[in-house]
Every structure is written in C-alpha cells, then in structure tokens.
Enzyme design. Sequence first.
Site, PDB file in Angstrom:
ATOM      1  N   LYS A 156       0.844  -1.204   0.000  1.00  0.00           N
ATOM      2  CA  LYS A 156       0.000   0.000   0.000  1.00  0.00           C
ATOM      3  C   LYS A 156       0.880   1.256   0.000  1.00  0.00           C
ATOM      4  O   LYS A 156       1.914   1.290   0.677  1.00  0.00           O
ATOM      5  CB  LYS A 156      -0.886  -0.052   1.247  1.00  0.00           C
ATOM      6  CG  LYS A 156      -1.948   1.029   1.336  1.00  0.00           C
ATOM      7  CD  LYS A 156      -2.828   0.775   2.569  1.00  0.00           C
ATOM      8  CE  LYS A 156      -3.894   1.809   2.789  1.00  0.00           C
ATOM      9  NZ  LYS A 156      -4.715   1.539   3.981  1.00  0.00           N
ATOM     10  N   SER A 181      -9.515   1.337   3.240  1.00  0.00           N
ATOM     11  CA  SER A 181      -8.734   2.088   2.294  1.00  0.00           C
ATOM     12  C   SER A 181      -7.662   1.284   1.558  1.00  0.00           C
ATOM     13  O   SER A 181      -7.051   1.799   0.625  1.00  0.00           O
ATOM     14  CB  SER A 181      -8.063   3.253   3.024  1.00  0.00           C
ATOM     15  OG  SER A 181      -7.220   2.769   4.042  1.00  0.00           O
ATOM     16  N   SER A 228      -9.444  -1.039   7.459  1.00  0.00           N
ATOM     17  CA  SER A 228      -8.976  -0.893   6.078  1.00  0.00           C
ATOM     18  C   SER A 228      -8.229  -2.067   5.467  1.00  0.00           C
ATOM     19  O   SER A 228      -7.947  -2.063   4.278  1.00  0.00           O
ATOM     20  CB  SER A 228      -8.092   0.344   5.953  1.00  0.00           C
ATOM     21  OG  SER A 228      -8.902   1.483   5.877  1.00  0.00           O
TER      22      SER A 228
HETATM   23  N1  GLN Z   1     -12.827   3.568   6.937  1.00  0.00           N
HETATM   24  C1  GLN Z   1     -12.152   4.008   8.124  1.00  0.00           C
HETATM   25  C2  GLN Z   1     -11.827   5.472   8.009  1.00  0.00           C
HETATM   26  O1  GLN Z   1     -12.183   6.041   7.050  1.00  0.00           O
HETATM   27  C3  GLN Z   1     -10.943   3.184   8.370  1.00  0.00           C
HETATM   28  C4  GLN Z   1      -9.784   3.584   7.584  1.00  0.00           C
HETATM   29  C5  GLN Z   1      -8.579   2.740   7.851  1.00  0.00           C
HETATM   30  O2  GLN Z   1      -8.653   1.712   8.503  1.00  0.00           O
HETATM   31  N2  GLN Z   1      -7.440   3.228   7.391  1.00  0.00           N
HETATM   32  O3  GLN Z   1     -11.240   6.053   8.844  1.00  0.00           O
END
Ligand code: GLN
Length: 489
Positions: free
Chosen positions: A78, A153, A177
């Site tokens: 990532k 994400s 994420s």
């Molecule tokens: N969807 C969550 C957020 O927007 C988690 C994001 C993540 O785990 N990086 O914060």
Amino acid sequence: MTFPATTVEIAQVVASGERSAQEVVRECLDRIEATDGALSAFLSCDRDRALSCARNIDAGRAKGDKLGPLAGVPVAVKDNICTTFGVTTCGSRILDPFHSRYDAHVIERLEGAGAIIVGKTNLDEFAMGSSTEHGASGSTHNPWDPARVAGGSSGGSAAAVAARMVPAALGTDTGGSVRQPAAFCGVVGLKPTYGRVSRYGLVAFGSSLDQIGPIASDVRDVALLLNVIAGHDARDSTSVDAPVPDYVAKLSQPLDGVRIGVSDRYFGEGLDGQVRDAVWAAIDLMHREGAEIVPIDLPHMKYAVACYYIIAPAEASSNLARFDGVHYGFRTGEPKDIIDLYVSTRGQAFGPEVKRRIMLGTYVLSSGYYDAYYLKALKVRTLIKRDFDRAFESVDVIASPVTPTTAFRLGEKTDDPLAMYLEDIYTISANLAGICAISLPCGLDRQGLPIGLQLTGPAFGEERLLSVAHQYQLRTDYHTKRPPATAAA
Ligand code: GLN
C-alpha cells in the site's frame, strides 16, 4: 505450475529450483500489465527494479545461499508505506513528489525474507475512507464487478490479490482498512494486534489505531507473511517486544473445543440478510466441527463508530499538520506570506475527506470541546476495551460479519460521509481495543459478490485466531473462488 499460485507455493517452487524468481516475477508483472488497466489497483510498478531483485535471488540460489522464507514471492505494498525506491504518495497531491529516505520496517523485513516488491497500491487519501475512491489518482475497481468498489482504504492491495496479480500484499488498518476490502474482494486480510508489527515508515493516520497487515488468498499465506513482518523494532516505541511464534506451524491446532463468542451486537439493524446467513452458516459449521458457541455481550460496541470518528480525526489532524508546503512535496505557487503558503498549499492539495477529518479533529481537540468530545471518547474507548477483555475470559475468538453489506457501487456513498462511516461498524472496535482480527471469505451473495467472516482474538492471540480461520478454510472452498473475469487465467 503457472502463476497465479499462493505465496507458500511460489516460495516452494523457487526454493526447489523448479521456477526461477525471475520467471515468477516476470509473469506477475505481465499479469499486472494485462489486468490492471481495468482495475487501477496499482499506483506504481517498478519492473526493472523488481526483475533485478529477482535476479539477485536467483544468483544467491545458484551460489548456494540460504534463501529467505519469501524468496522470489512478488508482493504489492500500500502506498502509505515508505520505500526508498519510487515515490510514496499516500494517494494525496500534497506529497507529490515524495521520495522517502528510508524503507519502512516491513519493507526491510519483506526484502530480507527474499520477497520482491513489485509495486505500490492505491488507497483512499492518507487511508481515510472505506472505498478507495478518495485517492488523488482515482478509484480502484472491484475485480468481482468493476462497477463496484474494492473497499478501502487498502482497496488496491485487496483487488491486486483478488485478481491474482500478486499472491500477497500489505495493507494498513486503522478502523477496518485491511479487513473490509479483503471481505469485498473475497480474500483474507489480517489486522494484527497493536504493537505486533512495527509502524516505522508507515505514514501516520491515527497513530494509536494504525497497524500494517497482510492480505493474501488464504490463511496459510497470511500466517507466513505475519511470521516475516511481526516482531519488535526499537524505532517504533509502541512495537511490543514479545516473542513471535511460528504462526504457520501452529495452524494445525484443532477446532475441537475452541470457544467461539457470538454477540447480538454484530447482528443488528442494517445487516444484510444474505451476509447474516452466510456468517451464521460459518458459525454453525465450526460448531459441527467441535467448536463451542458461547453468547457474549459487548454493551459498549454501539458507541464504537462515534468514538472512532472522534479519536481518529483528532490524531489525524495532529499527524497531518506536518504537510505544510515547507517540509514535503507540493507547494502552492507565489504565496503572499507564510500563512498564505500554509493555507493555500493545504487548501489546494488535500482532498475533501482529508479536510473534513482535519476540521473534525481540530474541533474535538479545541479548548472548550476537548473534555466534551475527545476526553469522553477516550473513556468510551476504555469501556469498549474492557468489554472485550471480559469476553475473552470465556471465549477464544469472536465470530461476526466484517461488513453490513457486500461491495457497494462506485459513487454510491461518496456524497454521504455518514453512510461511508457506517461501513466500519463491525471492524472499528478491534482497533479501539488494540486486538487482532481477520477477515476471510465465507460465501457469495446472489449477485456473486464475496461475503466476509470476521474472527476477532485477544491481544497477541494471532496464533489461535489464525488456526481457527485455517481450520475453517480446510473445510470450505470459498477462498478458492475467483472473480469471474480472472477465473480462467
Ligand atoms: N474507513 C475508516 C476510516 O475512514 C478506516 C480507515 C482505515 O482503517 N485506514 O477512517
């Protein structure tokens, strides 16, 4: 054997000399070139570097060097994980361009184990989001249905594994994420215990929540990757100096007698019926195979989303203060003065979701609101953690859905932040509690989209968590299913 194959299989054929690392990596790169145009899982690939790393592995093998456990295995990472090669974008214009002067701890570990980093994957800007639609370079598409999101994400990493462009990838999980995109893409994703994997070189979002985690097509691969990336690193003061068991060797622990906790809180309003049925079918199967099902209560879980969306933005607003047009990347043209330099740079280069988080975070930390919001959220976080501590006195793992629905359509939730935040309803509490959780495929809905099963374990309970997940996979074939477009490849 031809690529795509699992991480474990690739490591075996390279170690035995049946395939060279260069052959494997070339096939992988060709596949990325052929497939990724339609999916946009990758932000960058460095073909020459990947092939030259593969050449070094082959040369080492020819000399009789001892090969690492991932020798010749192509891995995607990532793009919020720093690498000295290429650029690290975090899916943001504000870092453009950013060349890291050091490699993240996990990159050192992967390369030290012989893995070949083939590219950096797409994400929501600074990992804020649940759909991989919020990145500066556009959206990643779900390999099962390109009109749908890959989740987020870490959507790029999950889509890359699901489309069998790579056997394994790293994502990061602050509120779900790794697990949510793994569920949407029909692959396996693990959020390790906070402190299990060093965050050195991970661009911080919510520092008390962030963990790097592996994504692969089965539990054995995830266990192998965890073996490589877990362990203490003095450069991350929150990384814990606890022994790292051989997670692969422990996968054979039987299901018999395992106590699986189930809480109504994960099966309430908003949960799609097909997801619910698939998760219950998985729980029933484990019960038939000897696991004991134990009802548990997690009374404070209902506050998890609210609590997270105070704490994570608070930490983000502080972490992102460093992107000011002076230290990194993008800088606005011809600012009037230093304040204008900051304001215009940040105004132009951050996307709307990141700005929303910075404003939310600044608000909850500001004097007068700190006690009412931030401090309160910290107290609620402690209550959530205590619920889990209590539950794990009587169970080994907790079974639940990963997400309320299967993958939604691109654009469906981009104008409704609250609907997007509710995506994380089942995943966030593991981050707040600092414990480990895994997402693995447990079915397909009527539209042929993957459904995820979440298993959650206590802090440093990865050994048991992975073995339960593996035992489930030994008895099912959901993890072998592939997106229709890639099935023939
Ligand atoms: N969807 C969550 C957020 O927007 C988690 C994001 C993540 O785990 N990086 O914060």
